[in-house]
Structure formats: structure tokens, C-alpha cells
Design a protein around this motif. Structure first.
Motif, PDB file in Angstrom:
ATOM      1  N   UNK A   1       0.868  -1.167   0.000  1.00 44.59           N
ATOM      2  CA  UNK A   1       0.000   0.000   0.000  1.00 44.59           C
ATOM      3  C   UNK A   1       0.908   1.221   0.000  1.00 44.59           C
ATOM      4  N   UNK A   2       0.691   2.105  -0.950  1.00 52.19           N
ATOM      5  CA  UNK A   2       1.410   3.377  -1.029  1.00 52.19           C
ATOM      6  C   UNK A   2       0.520   4.477  -0.488  1.00 52.19           C
ATOM      7  N   UNK A   3       1.060   5.315   0.380  1.00 51.53           N
ATOM      8  CA  UNK A   3       0.360   6.493   0.908  1.00 51.53           C
ATOM      9  C   UNK A   3       1.114   7.717   0.411  1.00 51.53           C
TER      10      UNK A   3
ATOM     11  N   UNK B   1       5.981   9.704  -0.470  1.00 55.17           N
ATOM     12  CA  UNK B   1       5.336   8.410  -0.636  1.00 55.17           C
ATOM     13  C   UNK B   1       5.841   7.495   0.476  1.00 55.17           C
ATOM     14  N   UNK B   2       4.911   6.947   1.252  1.00 52.94           N
ATOM     15  CA  UNK B   2       5.208   6.018   2.336  1.00 52.94           C
ATOM     16  C   UNK B   2       4.559   4.697   1.973  1.00 52.94           C
TER      17      UNK B   2
ATOM     18  N   UNK C   1      -0.810  -1.986  -4.569  1.00 55.08           N
ATOM     19  CA  UNK C   1       0.095  -2.399  -5.639  1.00 55.08           C
ATOM     20  C   UNK C   1       0.469  -3.858  -5.463  1.00 55.08           C
ATOM     21  N   UNK C   2       0.784  -4.511  -6.565  1.00 61.83           N
ATOM     22  CA  UNK C   2       1.469  -5.785  -6.548  1.00 61.83           C
ATOM     23  C   UNK C   2       2.930  -5.465  -6.791  1.00 61.83           C
TER      24      UNK C   2
ATOM     25  N   UNK D   1       2.236  -3.598 -10.568  1.00 60.99           N
ATOM     26  CA  UNK D   1       0.908  -3.168 -11.017  1.00 60.99           C
ATOM     27  C   UNK D   1       0.266  -2.422  -9.859  1.00 60.99           C
ATOM     28  N   UNK D   2      -0.262  -1.227 -10.121  1.00 59.78           N
ATOM     29  CA  UNK D   2      -0.878  -0.429  -9.053  1.00 59.78           C
ATOM     30  C   UNK D   2      -2.235   0.103  -9.483  1.00 59.78           C
TER      31      UNK D   2
END
Length: 139
Positions: free
Chosen positions: A81-83, A94-95, A121-122, A130-131
Motif C-alpha cells: 500500500x502506497x500512501x 510516498x510512504x 500495488x502488486x 501493477x498499481x
């Protein structure tokens, strides 16, 4: 525009650029947390499940975000998971929280400057493969 990326996988934290504000574990607030879930949003991808909570943070314009990610598919990909959040100046931070291995779940807490977006994302060999699209979460 600068992009800052932090990736947490278990106890490993890799920093690839300087962060313009601090990251800290959230503290209890008077406002109850609001739940968020990426399932069924533009951020959703098959093989990853991201969810958590968001609460107004200790300073104006900040939020305490609890983020969890689960790798939901037995394949060669991990889940992340991108925050994304604002940082000082004209930049985006981006965390990330990553999990690899079917049914593996990882979680972390961040204090971020709003607005905050999430995306599932994968990963392949530790890199986003892939996101989904960024999805804004609010308390």
C-alpha cells in the motif's frame, strides 16, 4: 516536484530521499478514527487488500494514518500500500507498507500532512509492478 519514498517491510526501513517532516506513531486523539478500505475503489488491485484508519493529527493539516496491507493471492507477487502526502515545499512524499506471501499482513502508523491518498500495488522483486490509482482518504 520532489518525490520522497519510504518503504517498510517488517523491521526494514529504506529511505531514498530526505523527508521534510517527521514520521511518528500516532497518539490517541479525542476524535475517533475513521476507517478506510481500498476494496472497490480506483486504488484496488487483485492480490492485495489495503485498509486502515485516519484521524486528525497533532498539528493543523496533519493526519494519523494506520495502514494495513495483506497479500491475498498465492503467486510470485507481493502486496504494497502506497500512501502519498504533502511535504514542505512543492513535493509529495510516498510512504509504503509491504507484505509478501499469501495471507501475510503488515501494518504501520504514519503522521502525514494532508491530503492523503492510498493505492494498492502488486510488487515484483520489491518494486511496484501493477498499481491501482491513488484514492483520497479523509476523516
Amino acid at each position: 516536484m520532489r518525490i520522497t519514498r519510504l518503504i517498510r517491510s517488517g523491521a526494514l526501513l529504506t529511505v531514498t530521499a530526505a523527508v521534510g517532516f517527521s514520521i511518528s506513531a500516532g497518539t490517541a486523539n479525542a476524535v475517533p478514527p475513521t476507517s478506510w478500505d481500498a476494496t472497490g475503489t480506483v486504488a484496488d488491485v487483485v492480490g492485495a487488500h489495503a485498509w486502515g484508519t485516519i484521524t486528525p493529527g497533532p498539528a493543523a493539516g496533519t493526519y494519523v494514518v494506520h495502514a494495513s496491507i495483506k497479500d491475498t493471492k498465492a503467486d510470485s507477487h507481493g502486496a504494497r500500500v502506497n500512501l502519498r502526502a504533502a511535504c514542505e515545499g512543492d513535493c509529495v512524499s510516498v510512504f509504503s507498507v509491504s507484505a509478501s506471501g499469501v495471507d501475510t499482513t503488515k501494518s504501520d502508523d504514519f503522521t502525514l500532512k494532508g491530503p492523503v491518498t492510498v493505492q494498492e500495488c502488486l510488487t515484483e522483486a520489491g518494486v511496484d509492478h501493477i498499481c491501482g490509482e491513488p484514492y483520497t482518504i479523509t476523516p
